[in-house]
Write a protein that holds these residues in place. Structure first.
Motif, mmCIF file in Angstrom:
data_model
loop_
_atom_site.group_PDB
_atom_site.id
_atom_site.type_symbol
_atom_site.label_atom_id
_atom_site.label_comp_id
_atom_site.label_asym_id
_atom_site.label_seq_id
_atom_site.Cartn_x
_atom_site.Cartn_y
_atom_site.Cartn_z
ATOM 1 N N GLY A 35 49.249 41.773 45.116
ATOM 2 C CA GLY A 35 48.698 41.664 46.443
ATOM 3 C C GLY A 35 47.230 41.173 46.436
ATOM 4 N N PRO A 36 46.330 41.179 47.360
ATOM 5 C CA PRO A 36 44.946 40.557 47.286
ATOM 6 C C PRO A 36 44.116 41.620 46.774
ATOM 7 C CG PRO A 36 46.064 40.792 49.659
ATOM 8 C CD PRO A 36 46.956 41.353 48.654
ATOM 9 N N GLY A 37 43.194 40.998 45.927
ATOM 10 C CA GLY A 37 42.117 41.687 45.432
ATOM 11 C C GLY A 37 41.622 40.834 44.150
ATOM 12 N N LEU A 38 40.835 41.389 43.153
ATOM 13 C CA LEU A 38 39.974 40.580 42.251
ATOM 14 C C LEU A 38 40.662 41.241 40.752
ATOM 15 C CD1 LEU A 38 37.442 40.577 44.406
ATOM 16 C CD2 LEU A 38 36.676 39.149 42.468
ATOM 17 N N TYR A 39 41.369 40.217 40.110
ATOM 18 C CA TYR A 39 41.879 40.691 38.867
ATOM 19 C C TYR A 39 40.957 40.097 37.713
ATOM 20 C CZ TYR A 39 45.882 41.681 41.715
ATOM 21 O OH TYR A 39 46.824 42.326 42.727
ATOM 22 N N GLU A 40 40.376 41.102 36.733
ATOM 23 C CA GLU A 40 39.685 40.648 35.762
ATOM 24 C C GLU A 40 40.403 39.976 34.424
ATOM 25 O OE1 GLU A 40 36.313 43.210 34.530
ATOM 26 O OE2 GLU A 40 35.305 41.619 33.615
ATOM 27 N N PHE A 41 39.627 38.900 33.984
ATOM 28 C CA PHE A 41 40.477 38.376 32.532
ATOM 29 C C PHE A 41 39.433 37.834 31.608
ATOM 30 C CE2 PHE A 41 40.947 33.675 33.215
ATOM 31 C CZ PHE A 41 40.693 33.715 34.679
ATOM 32 N N THR A 42 38.326 38.637 31.801
ATOM 33 C CA THR A 42 37.265 38.173 31.051
ATOM 34 C C THR A 42 37.548 38.283 29.557
ATOM 35 O OG1 THR A 42 35.676 39.107 32.621
ATOM 36 C CG2 THR A 42 34.700 38.529 30.460
ATOM 37 N N ASP A 43 38.295 39.569 29.240
ATOM 38 C CA ASP A 43 38.530 39.636 27.643
ATOM 39 C C ASP A 43 39.383 38.704 27.146
ATOM 40 O OD1 ASP A 43 36.875 41.781 27.943
ATOM 41 O OD2 ASP A 43 38.435 43.402 27.789
ATOM 42 N N CYS A 82 44.792 31.184 45.915
ATOM 43 C CA CYS A 82 43.941 31.973 45.079
ATOM 44 C C CYS A 82 43.054 31.267 44.462
ATOM 45 C CB CYS A 82 44.939 32.723 44.141
ATOM 46 S SG CYS A 82 45.515 31.947 42.809
ATOM 47 N N SER A 83 42.093 31.978 43.926
ATOM 48 C CA SER A 83 40.755 31.368 43.320
ATOM 49 C C SER A 83 40.225 32.094 41.964
ATOM 50 C CB SER A 83 39.739 31.716 44.310
ATOM 51 O OG SER A 83 40.134 31.014 45.493
ATOM 52 N N LEU A 84 39.413 31.286 41.490
ATOM 53 C CA LEU A 84 38.497 31.945 40.305
ATOM 54 C C LEU A 84 37.247 32.434 40.941
ATOM 55 C CD1 LEU A 84 39.341 28.983 37.631
ATOM 56 C CD2 LEU A 84 40.293 31.191 37.927
ATOM 57 N N LEU A 85 36.721 33.431 40.264
ATOM 58 C CA LEU A 85 35.557 33.905 40.709
ATOM 59 C C LEU A 85 34.773 34.394 39.588
ATOM 60 C CD1 LEU A 85 33.605 33.884 43.280
ATOM 61 C CD2 LEU A 85 34.599 36.192 43.666
ATOM 62 N N ILE A 86 33.364 34.213 39.374
ATOM 63 C CA ILE A 86 32.538 34.940 38.723
ATOM 64 C C ILE A 86 31.756 35.950 39.325
ATOM 65 C CG2 ILE A 86 30.396 34.792 37.069
ATOM 66 C CD1 ILE A 86 31.699 32.356 35.844
ATOM 67 N N GLN A 87 31.906 37.336 39.067
ATOM 68 C CA GLN A 87 31.218 38.294 39.872
ATOM 69 C C GLN A 87 30.663 39.604 39.068
ATOM 70 O OE1 GLN A 87 29.891 39.303 42.612
ATOM 71 N NE2 GLN A 87 29.691 37.530 43.614
ATOM 72 N N GLU A 88 30.046 40.241 39.902
ATOM 73 C CA GLU A 88 29.715 41.508 39.004
ATOM 74 C C GLU A 88 30.881 42.396 38.242
ATOM 75 O OE1 GLU A 88 26.567 44.756 40.586
ATOM 76 O OE2 GLU A 88 28.342 45.390 39.717
ATOM 77 N N ASN A 89 30.539 43.004 37.071
ATOM 78 C CA ASN A 89 31.769 43.465 36.432
ATOM 79 C C ASN A 89 31.411 44.952 36.279
ATOM 80 O OD1 ASN A 89 29.741 43.674 34.814
ATOM 81 N ND2 ASN A 89 30.649 42.319 33.136
ATOM 82 N N ALA A 90 30.288 45.614 36.982
ATOM 83 C CA ALA A 90 30.153 47.005 36.886
ATOM 84 C C ALA A 90 30.596 47.789 37.988
ATOM 85 C CB ALA A 90 28.400 46.986 36.826
ATOM 86 N N ASP A 91 29.814 47.974 38.890
ATOM 87 C CA ASP A 91 30.397 48.655 40.239
ATOM 88 C C ASP A 91 31.634 48.137 40.886
ATOM 89 O OD1 ASP A 91 30.731 50.300 42.429
ATOM 90 O OD2 ASP A 91 28.727 50.092 43.346
ATOM 91 N N PRO A 92 32.808 48.727 40.908
ATOM 92 C CA PRO A 92 34.122 48.323 41.365
ATOM 93 C C PRO A 92 33.963 48.166 43.155
ATOM 94 C CG PRO A 92 34.540 50.371 40.585
ATOM 95 C CD PRO A 92 33.130 50.117 40.177
ATOM 96 N N GLN A 93 33.103 48.914 43.622
ATOM 97 C CA GLN A 93 32.603 48.473 45.044
ATOM 98 C C GLN A 93 32.305 47.285 45.555
ATOM 99 O OE1 GLN A 93 30.093 52.008 45.623
ATOM 100 N NE2 GLN A 93 31.623 52.939 46.833
ATOM 101 N N VAL A 94 31.723 46.317 44.528
ATOM 102 C CA VAL A 94 31.377 45.046 44.639
ATOM 103 C C VAL A 94 32.656 44.148 45.264
ATOM 104 C CG1 VAL A 94 30.400 42.961 43.865
ATOM 105 C CG2 VAL A 94 29.083 45.071 43.415
ATOM 106 N N ARG A 95 33.672 44.474 44.127
ATOM 107 C CA ARG A 95 34.932 43.931 44.484
ATOM 108 C C ARG A 95 35.608 44.170 45.880
ATOM 109 N NH1 ARG A 95 34.285 45.376 39.045
ATOM 110 N NH2 ARG A 95 36.381 46.294 38.684
ATOM 111 N N THR A 96 35.624 45.602 46.357
ATOM 112 C CA THR A 96 35.804 46.060 47.523
ATOM 113 C C THR A 96 35.304 45.408 48.708
ATOM 114 O OG1 THR A 96 36.240 48.161 46.253
ATOM 115 C CG2 THR A 96 36.699 48.299 48.745
ATOM 116 N N LEU A 150 40.416 36.361 38.746
ATOM 117 C CA LEU A 150 41.308 35.642 39.450
ATOM 118 C C LEU A 150 41.229 36.676 40.924
ATOM 119 C CD1 LEU A 150 44.495 35.564 40.653
ATOM 120 C CD2 LEU A 150 43.765 33.448 39.386
ATOM 121 N N PHE A 151 41.019 35.745 42.017
ATOM 122 C CA PHE A 151 40.896 36.475 43.327
ATOM 123 C C PHE A 151 42.020 36.002 43.994
ATOM 124 C CE2 PHE A 151 37.689 37.181 46.840
ATOM 125 C CZ PHE A 151 38.366 37.954 47.436
#
Lengths: 137, 137, 137
Positions: free
Chosen positions: A12-20, A43-57, A120-121
């Protein structure tokens, strides 16, 4: 030169981190250029803030308001709707957000900033397995 | 390393596919990285669905609603209008959509997904001849 | 291969041109590929018209209308607001605009079009020092 295909499962929709995954894969490289390319148009690629999860929401909330499902009266002009109300909005979001990213590597270190994560968005509702091609020069 | 300049003629707003030109040009290359770069600020590059043409119609409709001509009352704040009502909206769309694309090549194959085509997205009303620089490493 | 980190000081929202710095840095290179990557999630890179400054004013006005400060009633749904009303809108604009750019170099010449300039697009209100990584292959 090295290449790899990362498989990323989404639910489902959302941002899935795969930096590691990407960081581990670039270890041992000296100087170079990392390119990521996603092989899909919903779907898309995106570089975004990895600290506060509210940024992704909040990011997801913004894009859902900017491009609502095709059942929303504001989107009544859409014609490509037979794959569901999330179909054409997913294509539109995939146009607005990156399909490829280029990140320099210096002295073995991926040059991401302190607060940058690689995501991955996913724009579709149902589960998917997504392919991201990685290329290191 | 090889470089080329593709010339793409456009006749008004819309998506002009040139996947075949790019694919033919990369044939014979082993592993590498293809970069495309458009030399203008009023059109864009885009990777999008190449199956149902309604996706392109809908994409164009979305961007025309998001950034209407400067004669639209909602755009009355625009000041750069002397080249016509499609001028500043074209610059805005060119900011929202890619100016460059990077696509890995593995074993002689451009790593586009099954449904991905490469397009020049024209934002201006009158005819143009557009230049896209291709670079293969 | 060469790499460099450009430091760009910003004093509030707007487009800061650094084309000259980049052009000087690529002089003497024959053929290659220039990649620029910004190490932040609240500013962007952008290639845009370098002639009429009203284009930059209008671009900024458009993005401020598309993504108003979080104190605007239309943005009441935002939750990541503790760093100020310009915080989350900056992340959203950083998602909508490029984090990396790839520009081919042919015969020692950066292949920018006549009207293309390279900009750092600052989205935050207070002053910042921004890092852009340059990579030349």
């Amino acid at each position: 030169m090295r290449t790899e295909i990362f498989e990323i499962d989404t639910e489902g929709p959302g941002l899935y981190e795969f930096t590691d995954q990407v960081t581990r894969w670039t270890v041992g490289q000296n100087d170079g250029l990392l390119t990521l390319f996603v092989r899909h148009t919903s779907c898309s690629l995106l570089i975004q803030e990895n600290a506060d999860p509210q940024v992704r929401t909040d990011l997801q909330a913004f894009f859902r308001r900017l491009v609502p499902p095709s059942t929303d009266p504001a989107m009544a002009y859409l014609t490509h709707t037979y794959e569901g109300p999330d179909d054409m909005p997913a294509h539109i979001k995939a146009a607005l957000l990156p399909v490829s990213l280029s990140i320099p590597v210096i002295a073995g270190r991926l040059m991401l900033g302190t607060w940058q994560g690689i995501y991955l968005f996913e724009h579709r509702d149902r589960t998917h397995s997504r392919q991201v091609v990685a290329h290191l020069q």
